[in-house]
Structures are given as structure tokens and as C-alpha cells.
Motif scaffolding. Sequence first.
Motif, PDB file in Angstrom:
ATOM      1  N   ILE A  70     -85.433  30.556 -18.659  1.00 12.66           N
ATOM      2  CA  ILE A  70     -85.432  29.228 -18.042  1.00 12.66           C
ATOM      3  C   ILE A  70     -86.823  28.620 -18.098  1.00 12.66           C
ATOM      4  CG2 ILE A  70     -85.068  27.943 -15.885  1.00 12.66           C
ATOM      5  CD1 ILE A  70     -83.029  30.086 -15.091  1.00 12.66           C
ATOM      6  N   ALA A  71     -87.840  29.416 -17.723  1.00 14.07           N
ATOM      7  CA  ALA A  71     -89.210  28.899 -17.659  1.00 14.07           C
ATOM      8  C   ALA A  71     -89.722  28.471 -19.027  1.00 14.07           C
ATOM      9  CB  ALA A  71     -90.127  29.967 -17.065  1.00 14.07           C
ATOM     10  N   GLY A  72     -89.399  29.232 -20.084  1.00 14.18           N
ATOM     11  CA  GLY A  72     -89.880  28.917 -21.432  1.00 14.18           C
ATOM     12  C   GLY A  72     -89.484  27.525 -21.892  1.00 14.18           C
ATOM     13  N   PRO A  73     -88.179  27.234 -21.982  1.00 11.24           N
ATOM     14  CA  PRO A  73     -87.774  25.893 -22.431  1.00 11.24           C
ATOM     15  C   PRO A  73     -88.151  24.789 -21.442  1.00 11.24           C
ATOM     16  CG  PRO A  73     -85.858  27.223 -21.801  1.00 11.24           C
ATOM     17  CD  PRO A  73     -87.035  28.142 -21.844  1.00 11.24           C
ATOM     18  N   LEU A  74     -88.171  25.099 -20.150  1.00 11.81           N
ATOM     19  CA  LEU A  74     -88.536  24.090 -19.151  1.00 11.81           C
ATOM     20  C   LEU A  74     -89.977  23.628 -19.361  1.00 11.81           C
ATOM     21  CD1 LEU A  74     -87.697  22.572 -16.551  1.00 11.81           C
ATOM     22  CD2 LEU A  74     -88.631  24.492 -15.246  1.00 11.81           C
ATOM     23  N   CYS A  75     -90.886  24.572 -19.539  1.00 12.54           N
ATOM     24  CA  CYS A  75     -92.300  24.230 -19.734  1.00 12.54           C
ATOM     25  C   CYS A  75     -92.508  23.574 -21.096  1.00 12.54           C
ATOM     26  CB  CYS A  75     -93.175  25.475 -19.605  1.00 12.54           C
ATOM     27  SG  CYS A  75     -93.154  26.191 -17.946  1.00 12.54           S
ATOM     28  N   ALA A  76     -91.757  24.015 -22.095  1.00 12.65           N
ATOM     29  CA  ALA A  76     -91.839  23.378 -23.410  1.00 12.65           C
ATOM     30  C   ALA A  76     -91.363  21.938 -23.341  1.00 12.65           C
ATOM     31  CB  ALA A  76     -91.006  24.175 -24.414  1.00 12.65           C
ATOM     32  N   LEU A  77     -90.331  21.682 -22.528  1.00 18.39           N
ATOM     33  CA  LEU A  77     -89.839  20.314 -22.345  1.00 18.39           C
ATOM     34  C   LEU A  77     -90.910  19.444 -21.693  1.00 18.39           C
ATOM     35  CD1 LEU A  77     -87.443  18.339 -22.494  1.00 18.39           C
ATOM     36  CD2 LEU A  77     -86.747  19.156 -20.223  1.00 18.39           C
ATOM     37  N   PHE A  78     -91.609  20.001 -20.728  1.00 24.09           N
ATOM     38  CA  PHE A  78     -92.708  19.281 -20.067  1.00 24.09           C
ATOM     39  C   PHE A  78     -93.761  18.861 -21.098  1.00 24.09           C
ATOM     40  CE2 PHE A  78     -96.869  19.221 -18.000  1.00 24.09           C
ATOM     41  CZ  PHE A  78     -96.634  18.429 -16.892  1.00 24.09           C
ATOM     42  N   VAL A  79     -94.120  19.795 -21.981  1.00 23.23           N
ATOM     43  CA  VAL A  79     -95.109  19.498 -23.034  1.00 23.23           C
ATOM     44  C   VAL A  79     -94.580  18.413 -23.968  1.00 23.23           C
ATOM     45  CG1 VAL A  79     -96.351  20.433 -25.033  1.00 23.23           C
ATOM     46  CG2 VAL A  79     -96.089  21.820 -22.967  1.00 23.23           C
ATOM     47  N   GLY A  80     -93.323  18.570 -24.381  1.00 20.78           N
ATOM     48  CA  GLY A  80     -92.744  17.633 -25.337  1.00 20.78           C
ATOM     49  C   GLY A  80     -92.598  16.228 -24.792  1.00 20.78           C
ATOM     50  N   VAL A  81     -92.135  16.098 -23.557  1.00 20.73           N
ATOM     51  CA  VAL A  81     -91.907  14.773 -22.948  1.00 20.73           C
ATOM     52  C   VAL A  81     -93.226  14.025 -22.781  1.00 20.73           C
ATOM     53  CG1 VAL A  81     -91.194  13.581 -20.840  1.00 20.73           C
ATOM     54  CG2 VAL A  81     -89.747  15.376 -21.805  1.00 20.73           C
ATOM     55  N   LEU A  82     -94.255  14.698 -22.261  1.00 15.23           N
ATOM     56  CA  LEU A  82     -95.547  14.030 -22.064  1.00 15.23           C
ATOM     57  C   LEU A  82     -96.242  13.708 -23.378  1.00 15.23           C
ATOM     58  CD1 LEU A  82     -95.107  14.836 -19.070  1.00 15.23           C
ATOM     59  CD2 LEU A  82     -97.581  15.192 -18.937  1.00 15.23           C
ATOM     60  N   SER A  83     -95.825  14.368 -24.449  1.00 12.69           N
ATOM     61  CA  SER A  83     -96.419  14.090 -25.760  1.00 12.69           C
ATOM     62  C   SER A  83     -95.586  13.107 -26.575  1.00 12.69           C
ATOM     63  CB  SER A  83     -96.575  15.396 -26.554  1.00 12.69           C
ATOM     64  OG  SER A  83     -97.436  16.288 -25.885  1.00 12.69           O
ATOM     65  N   GLY A  84     -94.484  12.649 -25.980  1.00 13.66           N
ATOM     66  CA  GLY A  84     -93.636  11.704 -26.686  1.00 13.66           C
ATOM     67  C   GLY A  84     -92.852  12.318 -27.822  1.00 13.66           C
ATOM     68  N   LEU A  85     -92.618  13.611 -27.764  1.00 12.56           N
ATOM     69  CA  LEU A  85     -91.895  14.302 -28.828  1.00 12.56           C
ATOM     70  C   LEU A  85     -90.405  13.994 -28.695  1.00 12.56           C
ATOM     71  CD1 LEU A  85     -92.772  16.402 -31.055  1.00 12.56           C
ATOM     72  CD2 LEU A  85     -91.888  18.169 -29.536  1.00 12.56           C
ATOM     73  N   PRO A  86     -89.752  13.521 -29.770  1.00 20.29           N
ATOM     74  CA  PRO A  86     -88.303  13.275 -29.696  1.00 20.29           C
ATOM     75  C   PRO A  86     -87.564  14.542 -29.278  1.00 20.29           C
ATOM     76  CG  PRO A  86     -89.223  12.328 -31.690  1.00 20.29           C
ATOM     77  CD  PRO A  86     -90.309  13.158 -31.081  1.00 20.29           C
ATOM     78  N   LEU A  87     -86.489  14.378 -28.511  1.00 15.08           N
ATOM     79  CA  LEU A  87     -85.805  15.544 -27.959  1.00 15.08           C
ATOM     80  C   LEU A  87     -84.912  16.263 -28.963  1.00 15.08           C
ATOM     81  CD1 LEU A  87     -84.793  14.307 -24.384  1.00 15.08           C
ATOM     82  CD2 LEU A  87     -86.745  15.730 -25.054  1.00 15.08           C
ATOM     83  N   PHE A  88     -84.202  15.505 -29.815  1.00 11.80           N
ATOM     84  CA  PHE A  88     -83.182  16.123 -30.656  1.00 11.80           C
ATOM     85  C   PHE A  88     -83.444  15.881 -32.145  1.00 11.80           C
ATOM     86  CE2 PHE A  88     -81.141  14.725 -26.653  1.00 11.80           C
ATOM     87  CZ  PHE A  88     -80.871  15.993 -26.124  1.00 11.80           C
ATOM     88  N   PRO A  89     -82.976  16.791 -33.001  1.00 11.08           N
ATOM     89  CA  PRO A  89     -83.172  16.630 -34.451  1.00 11.08           C
ATOM     90  C   PRO A  89     -82.540  15.356 -34.997  1.00 11.08           C
ATOM     91  CG  PRO A  89     -82.414  18.857 -33.911  1.00 11.08           C
ATOM     92  CD  PRO A  89     -82.298  18.050 -32.665  1.00 11.08           C
ATOM     93  N   GLN A  90     -81.464  14.906 -34.351  1.00 13.40           N
ATOM     94  CA  GLN A  90     -80.749  13.717 -34.840  1.00 13.40           C
ATOM     95  C   GLN A  90     -81.564  12.437 -34.663  1.00 13.40           C
ATOM     96  OE1 GLN A  90     -79.573  15.970 -32.766  1.00 13.40           O
ATOM     97  NE2 GLN A  90     -77.821  16.950 -33.793  1.00 13.40           N
TER      98      GLN A  90
END
Length: 439
Positions: A26-46
Amino acid sequence: MLSMIGLVGGLALLIFLTMRGMNLLIAGPLCALFVGVLSGLPLFPQLVGEGEANFVGNYMSGFSSFVTSWYLMFLLGAIFGKVMEDSGAADSVSKWIVDKLGMKFAIFAIVLACAVLTYGGVSLFVVAFSVYPMAISLFKEANLPRRFIPATLAFGSVTFTMTSAGSPEIQNWIPIEYLGTSPLAGWEVSAIVAVFMMIFGGWWLKRMISKAVANGETFVSRENDPIVENKELPHPITGLIPLIVVLIISFIFHDKLAQSALIIALLGGVISTYLLNRKYFTSVGKALSEGTMGALIAIGNTAAVVGFGGVAKAVPAFQVAVDAMTSIPGSPLIGGAIAVSVIAGMTGSASGGQAIALPLLAPHYIETGVNPEALHRVVAISSGALDSLPHNGYVVTTVRSICGESHKDAYGAVGALTVIVPTIGLILAIVLFSLGLGI
């Protein structure tokens, strides 16, 4: 700016949640999501073009690539540890060591077993699986607090052996490609640093355990511990032979098959344990089943952290951090050490720190005239320092999945021996190279 806050904040959050005991799946993807969202990284491959960075794609790429590369080693390593445990082979060896060397050397017997296997080419993850049954028996015999078992295993595996000259571990081999050196690069300094880490770390480990014992801590048994009371044990020789089989086979096939040699070596260890000790088994089927479940938990926890690294490396702030780390002015040895250590800490991977930093560092530093053997050894040693922060895959696997401890109880000793001791060893190496030793 937001991307850097996301990167640093996500890493800090991952360490915090790991120390608090949150499930890493749970912690791994949750923290990765935090990094991605604040960096403006698109969420999905599509939402992006083919091959472009996105949260789900990068996280699952890191997660799945680790599982693909390591599943069979984790599986066979966990099964090997369980059959050594169930047959009583690990207990037999541990009792023999205590009888011959005495209780005061029980800790160092575990460290020595890890060191021999690591320097023999057995993967760090697999070493922990293989030696843990003997460690639990020795700690029980000596009545020592079991929360120090992860630190004992880690000290013998990832400090004075992993990054030393001649070690077949990947952390000693990655620099060869970029620096044109050999596995024995800087061996004179490496030998001095290894001896220092072994003596200083051994003293510190013994001191921490003695202090805990003086405060009243003892070994506390658990329901899932192997029951050895009133059980006939195999001869110590038949307990040692499977460990020797693993070491010899991995050594013979390492150059040709690299890490894949472990598949043959561990299979040989499992088979030899069964053939030599089959009449002493309590339940072979149960040992295989528990080993398989243990392997799945261990590789899942580790892959969850590797997935975080896959997202972290895709955000803009990571490249900014790498550029800053690889552009440190002054001594190339100091700059290289800081760059590799910090990047290894960010990714939670010693090999990752080297693989990211060396392609940028090596050409520049070689042009400035730095001795490649000195740089090789400094880079190797530095990769084994900050990589062992709480979120490191090996640390997570050893503390939680193999030893069943919490970070709160066990990581203090692990961090002291795998972060502080190697960092002091790194400083010693830089000083010795700067004085001209081994150059």
C-alpha cells in the motif's frame, strides 16, 4: 519546484510509513502517486503517447521487472531456508557452533556464514533466506533478543563483503563497464576498509546486543518458530554440506550465468538437504508451502519499493537532482561518492545509484585524470551506504518478510551497521586514496 517537493516529500513519506509499519504493498504505490501527482505525471498509459512516462506504466514496469528478474531466486531461496529449518539441519549446525566456539561467538558465526556466501557469489537476498534458520537457532541457544537478527544478517552481507575488491556481487562489477577496471580495482585500500568495517561493525553489533541483554531483553519464541525440543537432529556435517553445495555451484557457474547461477545453486541446496536429511523432516510439503508463501510476500514487498523508484526516476525533479549530484566541484572521488550515495538513497538501490550516476560521471572524471581504480572502489563502497535507508528492498525483505520484525524494533541496529559503518569506511577509503595508497 513542485516536482522537487513531490520527490523529496514522497521519499520522506515512504520512509516514515515504512518505519510506522504500514504494508508496503500500500505504502509503495501511495507514495509513488504523491510523487507523480505533484510532478504532473499523467496517471494512465492511455493519456500519453507510446513509451511516454506515466504513473501506472512506470510503477508497474519497475514492479514487474523486479519480479521477472528475481522470482525464481526468491522462491528457491525461501524453500532452501525452510527445508534447512524443517529438517533440523540449521539447528544441528547452530548447536555444533555453540558447542565448539561458545555462546560469545554465536553472533560472529552468523556474520561469517553471511560473509562467506556473499563473497562466494550468492545473492544478498538469498543469503538472508539461507542463513536465517541458523540465526534463529543460534540466537535462541544464546538467549539473545531476536530483533538484532536482521542487523546481524545485513552486517555480514552488505558491508565489508558486498563492495569489496574481488566480490562477485553486482555492486562491484557495474563500474567495470564504465571505467575499464577489474573486480580487484583498488584492492589494497579495499582490504584495509573491509577489515576496518568488519572490526568496528562487529564491535558495535556486540555492544548493542550486550546493552540490550543488560537491560533485560531475551529471546522471545513465537508460534511459527521451528520446534526442536526432543527432536533428533541430523549430523552437523549433513547440515553444512547443503550450504557448501550452494556456494560451490554458484561459484562455478557465476561467470557464465551471472545471477541465474543461483537457480541451479539453490536447487542443488534444496535437493542435497532432502537427500542427506530426509529422515529428519517433520513435513516436506509444509516446508515447501511455507517457503513459497514467504517468497511471494518477500518479493511483493521489495517490488513495491522498486516500483516507487520507477516513478521517481521518471519525474523532472529526479533529473535535476542527478545533474546537481554529478556536477559537484572539487575532488572527483568526493563528488563521485556523494553523487552515488545520494542517488542510491533516493532509489533505494546500490546498483541503481551506480547505474544512473556512472554514465554521467565516468567520462567527465576520466578526462580530468582521476585514477579509475580509485574511482571504482570509492563508487562501489559509496553505493553501499545510503542505499540501506528504511525503504531499501533488501532491508524491507530481511526485516519484515524473513525475520518477521518491525522497522521500529530492528532498523536502528540495521541502520547503524549498514549506513553509518560503510559511510565511515567510505571516508577512510577517500583519505587513503588521496594519500596515494593503491594508486
